[in-house]
Design a protein around this motif. Structure first.
Motif, short mmCIF file in Angstrom:
data_model
loop_
_atom_site.label_atom_id
_atom_site.label_comp_id
_atom_site.label_asym_id
_atom_site.label_seq_id
_atom_site.Cartn_x
_atom_site.Cartn_y
_atom_site.Cartn_z
N MET A 1 24.53 45.12 23.96
CA MET A 1 25.89 44.22 23.81
C MET A 1 26.50 44.23 25.17
O MET A 1 26.28 44.97 26.27
CB MET A 1 26.57 45.57 23.07
N THR A 2 27.13 43.19 25.16
CA THR A 2 27.83 43.09 26.66
C THR A 2 29.19 43.91 26.75
O THR A 2 29.74 44.48 25.68
CB THR A 2 28.61 41.65 26.43
N ARG A 3 29.45 44.31 28.05
CA ARG A 3 30.69 45.06 28.11
C ARG A 3 31.48 44.61 29.42
O ARG A 3 30.80 43.98 30.24
CB ARG A 3 29.84 46.50 28.70
N ILE A 4 32.59 44.71 29.21
CA ILE A 4 33.51 44.17 30.23
C ILE A 4 34.15 45.35 30.93
O ILE A 4 34.61 46.46 30.33
CB ILE A 4 34.88 43.69 29.39
N SER A 5 34.14 45.08 32.32
CA SER A 5 34.59 46.45 33.13
C SER A 5 35.42 45.91 34.06
O SER A 5 35.56 44.64 34.66
CB SER A 5 33.37 46.86 34.12
N PRO A 6 36.63 46.46 33.97
CA PRO A 6 37.85 45.98 35.17
C PRO A 6 37.43 46.02 36.63
O PRO A 6 36.69 47.10 36.96
CB PRO A 6 39.16 46.91 34.58
N PHE A 7 37.58 45.09 37.32
CA PHE A 7 37.38 45.06 38.83
C PHE A 7 38.60 44.65 39.54
O PHE A 7 39.08 43.64 39.62
CB PHE A 7 36.21 43.92 39.33
N LEU A 8 39.12 45.85 40.36
CA LEU A 8 40.42 45.77 40.90
C LEU A 8 40.20 45.33 42.25
O LEU A 8 39.24 45.99 42.89
CB LEU A 8 41.21 47.10 40.74
N THR A 9 41.01 44.85 42.93
CA THR A 9 41.16 44.20 44.29
C THR A 9 42.12 44.91 45.10
O THR A 9 43.30 44.78 44.65
CB THR A 9 41.25 42.69 44.37
N PHE A 10 42.03 45.53 46.27
CA PHE A 10 43.07 46.18 47.04
C PHE A 10 43.22 45.75 48.34
O PHE A 10 42.23 44.90 48.99
CB PHE A 10 42.84 47.59 47.08
N ASN A 11 44.24 45.91 49.02
CA ASN A 11 44.60 45.44 50.42
C ASN A 11 44.20 46.66 51.62
O ASN A 11 45.16 47.03 52.25
CB ASN A 11 45.64 44.70 50.50
N GLY A 12 43.12 47.22 51.67
CA GLY A 12 43.00 48.15 52.41
C GLY A 12 43.18 49.75 52.08
O GLY A 12 42.82 50.46 52.66
N ASN A 13 43.32 50.01 50.83
CA ASN A 13 43.83 50.99 50.17
C ASN A 13 42.85 51.22 49.04
O ASN A 13 43.09 52.17 48.18
CB ASN A 13 45.29 51.19 49.83
N CYS A 14 41.89 50.74 48.87
CA CYS A 14 40.89 50.95 47.60
C CYS A 14 40.35 52.45 47.68
O CYS A 14 40.31 52.95 46.57
CB CYS A 14 39.49 49.98 47.89
N ARG A 15 39.79 53.04 48.56
CA ARG A 15 39.27 54.43 48.79
C ARG A 15 40.50 55.10 47.97
O ARG A 15 40.30 56.22 47.15
CB ARG A 15 39.06 55.01 49.99
N LYS A 16 41.69 55.10 48.61
CA LYS A 16 42.82 56.10 48.23
C LYS A 16 43.08 55.83 46.58
O LYS A 16 43.03 56.72 45.54
CB LYS A 16 44.12 55.62 48.87
N ALA A 17 43.28 54.46 46.18
CA ALA A 17 43.39 54.24 44.68
C ALA A 17 42.40 54.76 43.84
O ALA A 17 42.54 55.30 42.90
CB ALA A 17 43.47 52.62 44.53
N MET A 18 40.93 54.39 44.17
CA MET A 18 40.10 54.69 43.44
C MET A 18 39.74 56.62 43.42
O MET A 18 39.43 57.02 42.34
CB MET A 18 38.71 54.19 43.83
N VAL B 1 47.13 38.86 45.49
CA VAL B 1 48.49 38.38 44.68
C VAL B 1 48.45 39.18 43.35
O VAL B 1 47.45 39.05 42.40
CB VAL B 1 48.33 36.93 44.15
N GLN B 2 49.28 40.05 42.99
CA GLN B 2 49.33 40.91 41.82
C GLN B 2 50.45 40.36 41.02
O GLN B 2 51.49 39.93 41.40
CB GLN B 2 49.76 42.37 42.35
N SER B 3 50.20 40.26 39.84
CA SER B 3 51.17 39.71 39.08
C SER B 3 51.11 40.50 37.57
O SER B 3 50.32 41.51 37.55
CB SER B 3 50.91 38.30 38.56
#
Length: 135
Positions: A1-18, A75-77
């Motif tokens: 089955m198809t699975r949708i997964s969120p892929f987030l973009t960060f501006n240099g703080n990906c490690r902190k966010a994840m 660009v976050q909205s």
């Protein structure tokens, strides 16, 4: 089955966010820096530290992220929210309270007309989350 997964973009703080999201959801976390990639050694040491790909894998979902921002910049909205269908009332409240840390509860958890619980927030990284639980 198809699975949708969120892929987030960060501006240099990906490690902190994840790392923050991993503390909220648990699961297995992995990071690949730009320096780990074949082209990474050609870039500055600062660029080599940025995250090329990160993932958190749980039994029910995978959340991915990167520091690789397109040329126009980050660009976050409010056009997209990450919907979390919770397995229990306790899970909903646990995730909500962990993710709202340093963020903003945009829609406090309330019972809807259908009897479900629904709440929404914007986390400290600017991402929008919606939480839902139906008994």
């Amino acid at each position: 089955m198809t699975r949708i997964s969120p892929f987030l973009t960060f501006n240099g703080n990906c490690r902190k966010a994840m790392t923050f999201y991993h503390n909220c959801f648990g699961g297995e976390i992995q990071f690949q820096t730009i320096g780990d990639s074949p082209l990474g050694k050609k870039l500055s040491l600062k660029m080599q530290e940025y995250i090329l790909h990160a993932s958190i894998s749980t039994k029910y979902f995978t959340l991915m992220g990167t520091d690789m921002v397109e040329e126009q910049g980050l660009v976050q909205s409010n056009a997209v929210s990450i919907w979390i269908e919770c397995m229990s009332k306790n899970e909903l409240y646990t995730y909500f309270h962990k993710l709202v840390e340093k963020g903003e509860a945009r829609q406090p958890i309330e019972q809807t007309y259908s009897g479900a619980l629904l709440g929404g927030l914007t986390d400290q990284f600017g991402n929008h989350w919606l939480f839902h639980w139906r008994s």
